[in-house]
Design a protein around this motif. Structure first.
Motif, PDB file in Angstrom:
ATOM      1  N   VAL A   1     -49.601  89.265  -9.890  1.00 32.46           N
ATOM      2  CA  VAL A   1     -48.489  88.493  -9.343  1.00 32.46           C
ATOM      3  C   VAL A   1     -47.211  88.917 -10.074  1.00 32.46           C
ATOM      4  CG1 VAL A   1     -50.027  86.566  -8.812  1.00 32.46           C
ATOM      5  CG2 VAL A   1     -48.748  86.533 -10.964  1.00 32.46           C
ATOM      6  N   ASP A   2     -46.057  88.581  -9.518  1.00 31.95           N
ATOM      7  CA  ASP A   2     -44.804  88.885 -10.202  1.00 31.95           C
ATOM      8  C   ASP A   2     -44.699  88.051 -11.483  1.00 31.95           C
ATOM      9  OD1 ASP A   2     -44.185  90.703  -8.242  1.00 31.95           O
ATOM     10  OD2 ASP A   2     -42.640  89.473  -7.272  1.00 31.95           O
ATOM     11  N   TYR A   3     -43.982  88.579 -12.477  1.00 33.78           N
ATOM     12  CA  TYR A   3     -44.030  87.919 -13.792  1.00 33.78           C
ATOM     13  C   TYR A   3     -42.714  88.071 -14.547  1.00 33.78           C
ATOM     14  CZ  TYR A   3     -44.821  92.722 -15.407  1.00 33.78           C
ATOM     15  OH  TYR A   3     -44.686  94.066 -15.649  1.00 33.78           O
ATOM     16  N   GLY A   4     -42.512  87.136 -15.450  1.00 32.06           N
ATOM     17  CA  GLY A   4     -41.391  87.188 -16.386  1.00 32.06           C
ATOM     18  C   GLY A   4     -41.813  86.540 -17.690  1.00 32.06           C
ATOM     19  N   TYR A   5     -40.903  86.553 -18.656  1.00 36.36           N
ATOM     20  CA  TYR A   5     -41.205  85.989 -19.975  1.00 36.36           C
ATOM     21  C   TYR A   5     -40.097  85.045 -20.440  1.00 36.36           C
ATOM     22  CZ  TYR A   5     -45.119  89.172 -20.520  1.00 36.36           C
ATOM     23  OH  TYR A   5     -46.320  89.823 -20.348  1.00 36.36           O
ATOM     24  N   HIS A   6     -40.532  83.977 -21.125  1.00 43.32           N
ATOM     25  CA  HIS A   6     -39.661  83.138 -21.940  1.00 43.32           C
ATOM     26  C   HIS A   6     -39.926  83.555 -23.395  1.00 43.32           C
ATOM     27  CE1 HIS A   6     -39.787  80.242 -18.487  1.00 43.32           C
ATOM     28  NE2 HIS A   6     -41.092  80.246 -18.607  1.00 43.32           N
ATOM     29  N   ILE A   7     -38.894  83.583 -24.225  1.00 47.24           N
ATOM     30  CA  ILE A   7     -39.068  84.067 -25.604  1.00 47.24           C
ATOM     31  C   ILE A   7     -38.680  82.991 -26.623  1.00 47.24           C
ATOM     32  CG2 ILE A   7     -38.021  85.622 -27.303  1.00 47.24           C
ATOM     33  CD1 ILE A   7     -38.423  87.871 -25.425  1.00 47.24           C
ATOM     34  N   ALA A   8     -39.496  82.892 -27.678  1.00 46.88           N
ATOM     35  CA  ALA A   8     -39.226  81.939 -28.766  1.00 46.88           C
ATOM     36  C   ALA A   8     -38.600  82.668 -29.951  1.00 46.88           C
ATOM     37  CB  ALA A   8     -40.517  81.255 -29.192  1.00 46.88           C
ATOM     38  N   PRO A   9     -37.348  82.347 -30.307  1.00 44.25           N
ATOM     39  CA  PRO A   9     -36.759  82.922 -31.528  1.00 44.25           C
ATOM     40  C   PRO A   9     -37.394  82.260 -32.762  1.00 44.25           C
ATOM     41  CG  PRO A   9     -35.066  82.150 -29.964  1.00 44.25           C
ATOM     42  CD  PRO A   9     -36.375  81.544 -29.553  1.00 44.25           C
ATOM     43  N   ILE A  10     -38.253  82.995 -33.438  1.00 43.87           N
ATOM     44  CA  ILE A  10     -39.013  82.439 -34.564  1.00 43.87           C
ATOM     45  C   ILE A  10     -38.288  82.686 -35.886  1.00 43.87           C
ATOM     46  CG2 ILE A  10     -41.189  82.581 -35.848  1.00 43.87           C
ATOM     47  CD1 ILE A  10     -41.559  81.253 -33.122  1.00 43.87           C
TER      48      ILE A  10
ATOM     49  N   LYS B   1     -37.423  79.381 -26.133  1.00 43.26           N
ATOM     50  CA  LYS B   1     -38.298  78.245 -26.468  1.00 43.26           C
ATOM     51  C   LYS B   1     -38.288  77.930 -27.949  1.00 43.26           C
ATOM     52  CE  LYS B   1     -42.953  76.318 -25.943  1.00 43.26           C
ATOM     53  NZ  LYS B   1     -44.333  76.509 -25.462  1.00 43.26           N
ATOM     54  N   ILE B   2     -38.446  76.627 -28.219  1.00 43.14           N
ATOM     55  CA  ILE B   2     -38.686  76.118 -29.572  1.00 43.14           C
ATOM     56  C   ILE B   2     -39.997  75.337 -29.568  1.00 43.14           C
ATOM     57  CG2 ILE B   2     -37.917  74.389 -31.256  1.00 43.14           C
ATOM     58  CD1 ILE B   2     -35.014  75.149 -30.424  1.00 43.14           C
ATOM     59  N   PHE B   3     -40.889  75.635 -30.541  1.00 44.85           N
ATOM     60  CA  PHE B   3     -42.105  74.840 -30.762  1.00 44.85           C
ATOM     61  C   PHE B   3     -41.784  73.907 -31.932  1.00 44.85           C
ATOM     62  CE2 PHE B   3     -43.382  78.976 -29.181  1.00 44.85           C
ATOM     63  CZ  PHE B   3     -44.432  78.745 -28.293  1.00 44.85           C
ATOM     64  N   MET B   4     -41.404  72.671 -31.655  1.00 39.75           N
ATOM     65  CA  MET B   4     -40.815  71.844 -32.713  1.00 39.75           C
ATOM     66  C   MET B   4     -41.758  71.539 -33.872  1.00 39.75           C
ATOM     67  SD  MET B   4     -38.258  69.225 -30.708  1.00 39.75           S
ATOM     68  CE  MET B   4     -37.525  68.563 -32.213  1.00 39.75           C
ATOM     69  N   PHE B   5     -43.067  71.560 -33.639  1.00 41.34           N
ATOM     70  CA  PHE B   5     -43.985  71.157 -34.718  1.00 41.34           C
ATOM     71  C   PHE B   5     -44.428  72.331 -35.583  1.00 41.34           C
ATOM     72  CE2 PHE B   5     -46.822  72.371 -31.291  1.00 41.34           C
ATOM     73  CZ  PHE B   5     -47.913  72.959 -31.905  1.00 41.34           C
ATOM     74  N   TYR B   6     -44.094  73.568 -35.198  1.00 39.57           N
ATOM     75  CA  TYR B   6     -44.629  74.738 -35.895  1.00 39.57           C
ATOM     76  C   TYR B   6     -44.182  74.851 -37.345  1.00 39.57           C
ATOM     77  CZ  TYR B   6     -46.902  77.410 -32.107  1.00 39.57           C
ATOM     78  OH  TYR B   6     -47.746  77.861 -31.141  1.00 39.57           O
ATOM     79  N   GLY B   7     -43.059  74.256 -37.708  1.00 40.67           N
ATOM     80  CA  GLY B   7     -42.574  74.416 -39.076  1.00 40.67           C
ATOM     81  C   GLY B   7     -43.504  73.828 -40.117  1.00 40.67           C
ATOM     82  N   GLY B   8     -44.262  72.772 -39.731  1.00 42.34           N
ATOM     83  CA  GLY B   8     -45.076  72.099 -40.743  1.00 42.34           C
ATOM     84  C   GLY B   8     -46.468  71.717 -40.289  1.00 42.34           C
ATOM     85  N   TYR B   9     -46.950  72.344 -39.205  1.00 45.63           N
ATOM     86  CA  TYR B   9     -48.265  71.956 -38.678  1.00 45.63           C
ATOM     87  C   TYR B   9     -48.819  73.134 -37.893  1.00 45.63           C
ATOM     88  CZ  TYR B   9     -51.720  68.605 -36.747  1.00 45.63           C
ATOM     89  OH  TYR B   9     -52.863  67.912 -36.423  1.00 45.63           O
ATOM     90  N   GLY B  10     -50.137  73.340 -37.953  1.00 50.20           N
ATOM     91  CA  GLY B  10     -50.729  74.506 -37.318  1.00 50.20           C
ATOM     92  C   GLY B  10     -50.897  74.362 -35.814  1.00 50.20           C
ATOM     93  N   LEU B  11     -51.227  75.475 -35.177  1.00 50.55           N
ATOM     94  CA  LEU B  11     -51.460  75.468 -33.736  1.00 50.55           C
ATOM     95  C   LEU B  11     -52.637  74.574 -33.376  1.00 50.55           C
ATOM     96  CD1 LEU B  11     -50.909  76.576 -30.901  1.00 50.55           C
ATOM     97  CD2 LEU B  11     -52.212  78.627 -31.503  1.00 50.55           C
ATOM     98  N   HIS B  12     -53.639  74.520 -34.252  1.00 49.00           N
ATOM     99  CA  HIS B  12     -54.863  73.778 -33.942  1.00 49.00           C
ATOM    100  C   HIS B  12     -55.073  72.547 -34.823  1.00 49.00           C
ATOM    101  CE1 HIS B  12     -55.592  77.332 -31.613  1.00 49.00           C
ATOM    102  NE2 HIS B  12     -55.606  78.073 -32.688  1.00 49.00           N
TER     103      HIS B  12
END
Length: 489
Positions: free
Chosen positions: A129-138, A159-170
């Motif tokens: 399918v057609d595709y694009g990307y959103h990018i997170a400035p880390i 994008k911002i993942f607000m919890f990433y600074g102090g908590y893991g993905l899982h």
């Protein structure tokens, strides 16, 4: 004497669902050069090189799944093939994927100048399918690269993942700089988020013509709340499974993060804010409150099909671990009410194919804390919304608005989102009367399970067209990948 064919394809006898109409009309669709060229009753078959009988099925605009993660748990080039086959079988014709530096995805840090061309190279020739990307400035250097990403690669959403600074993905983690692959002295925190917003405001000022389509998306949860509540819940033997995971990432953490993000957007005059995968009443109420508080900010509110179809009592518990968590039934019903009240702007899958082997621990398969977060579901997005939405009195036209038109406008996909002259001939034919039971074994996804297993849905996708080409028909994905990268600037 028959006419010389002027159309590449005619799709006859379809009930055309458009996002801005209150009616559904029985029409024929003429396609030329991948675009809708004629829309009328009874187009003469002689004017087309090929004719496809739509058999009175519903014809929706191709679905724009604006929140996917291709390549997060499997190599990107392989994941793109299988997961966009799944997308095609669900009527999705455009896949917008969140991607970032750090662990998972390409497992690399560094600059996007080096990283993103590699993403594009791995993508080319692998998307159905057609595709694009959103990018997170880390990293802080990524903020300086925002203009490059927009001007060279057509990336207009970040994008911002607000919890990433102090908590893991899982779960709990004190290794976040290693996880994000940033220098020891760098911080992924509220100040960093503010500077990202200021960077986007500068980009909008530099490119006023793109002001409406440059936007910032946020995953809204506060790490400190997650850390504290996870410790409490892990020591509470009365909670297990999805009940425990929801309690460990409580809804007020979402609400608090939404308020912080919105205030920062106001402070920085960052005009276009997307609040992602709102999972709870508290999150939705906070989002609506912030809209009232800051009426000059163009907020958009997103909900996922997982949060609309599943709750904490779903029998497929561990498979449904996701961030933010699946919530109690009262939250699910509140989200549906928000959808019906036109308070939700689009619905997505948040598809992240995580294989069964990776998803849960072999040693302790029922331990929710050891399971990985995320699951696929793009193939059930349209049928899920159609099935549950129809029960609640939602019109097909409103579904087309939420699944195609609204995300295509926000993210600068101006050739997508409607069945109209000059638009890409992205189309999905749906049998509104056919019900089916979800079985992972029947999906093209490589995941091998689904948290939707055993759910009965009404409204089966029969055929999917991408720019006029039939890519899925009656249970079969056809041909080789022909998806194109969508530059949005």
């Amino acid at each position: 004497m028959s006419e010389t064919p002027v159309l590449d394809q005619i799709i006859k006898n379809v009930q055309v669902v458009r996002p801005h109409q209150d009616v559904i009309e029985l029409l024929d669709l003429g396609i030329k050069d991948g675009k809708f060229a004629q829309i009328a009753p009874n187009i003469s078959p002689d004017t087309g090189k090929q004719v496809f009988d739509g058999k009175n099925l519903l014809a929706f605009p191709g679905v724009v799944d604006a929140h996917m993660h291709v390549g997060i748990y499997q190599p990107l080039d392989k994941d793109a093939v299988t997961e966009t086959k799944a997308a095609a079988m669900g009527g999705v014709t455009t896949s917008l994927n969140y991607i970032r530096t750090g662990q998972y995805y390409l497992n690399k840090g560094g600059s996007y100048r080096d990283f993103f061309p590699e993403v594009l190279a791995l993508s080319t020739g692998n998307f159905f399918v057609d595709y694009g990307y959103h990018i997170a400035p880390i990293a802080s250097q990524h903020i300086d690269e925002i203009p490059l990403l927009f001007e060279e690669y057509g990336i207009s959403s970040f994008k911002i993942f607000m919890f990433y600074g102090g908590y893991g993905l899982h779960g709990l983690s004190d290794q976040q700089n290693l996880f994000l692959m940033i220098n020891k002295e760098e911080r992924y925190d509220f100040a960093h988020f503010e500077f990202i917003m200021r960077g986007l405001t500068r980009l909008m000022e530099k490119h006023p013509e793109a002001r409406d389509t440059i936007s910032l998306s946020l995953h809204c949860e506060v790490a400190e709340i997650l850390n504290a509540y996870t410790k409490i819940v892990e020591n509470d033997s009365s909670l297990s499974g999805l009940h425990a995971y929801s309690a460990a990432r409580p809804p007020h953490s979402e609400g608090l993060a939404i308020c912080i993000a919105s205030y920062l957007a106001n402070e920085t005059n960052c005009a276009n804010i997307n609040l992602l995968h709102l999972s709870s009443q508290k999150a939705m109420e906070a989002a609506l409150t912030m809209q009232t508080a800051f009426p000059h900010i163009n907020f958009r509110r997103e909900v996922t099909v997982g949060h609309l179809l599943l709750d904490v009592d779903t029998p497929n518990g561990i498979w449904a671990k996701v961030n933010p968590p699946i919530r109690p039934r009262a939250d699910v019903e509140y989200l549906w009410q928000a959808v019906l009240n036109n308070q939700v702007d689009w619905i997505v899958s948040d598809h992240a194919c995580c294989s069964a082997e990776q998803k849960r621990s072999n040693k302790d398969p029922n331990n929710i804390w050891l399971a990985k977060s995320g699951f696929g579901g793009t193939e059930y997005l349209l049928s899920g919304v159609f099935s549950e939405g129809s029960k609640r009195g939602m019109s097909c036209n409103q579904m087309a608005k939420l699944l195609s038109w609204n995300p295509s406008r926000r993210f600068g996909l101006l050739q997508k989102g409607d069945i109209a002259i000059g638009y890409d001939a992205d189309l999905v034919l749906v049998d509104s009367n056919e019900s089916f039971v979800v079985h992972a074994a029947e999906s093209e996804s490589q995941q091998g399970y689904t948290p939707f297993e055993g759910v009965e849905l009404t409204g089966r996708v029969k055929s999917t067209f991408l720019r006029g080409n039939l890519i899925y028909n009656n249970g079969q994905v056809l041909g080789s990948p022909t998806g194109r990268y969508l530059k949005r600037a």
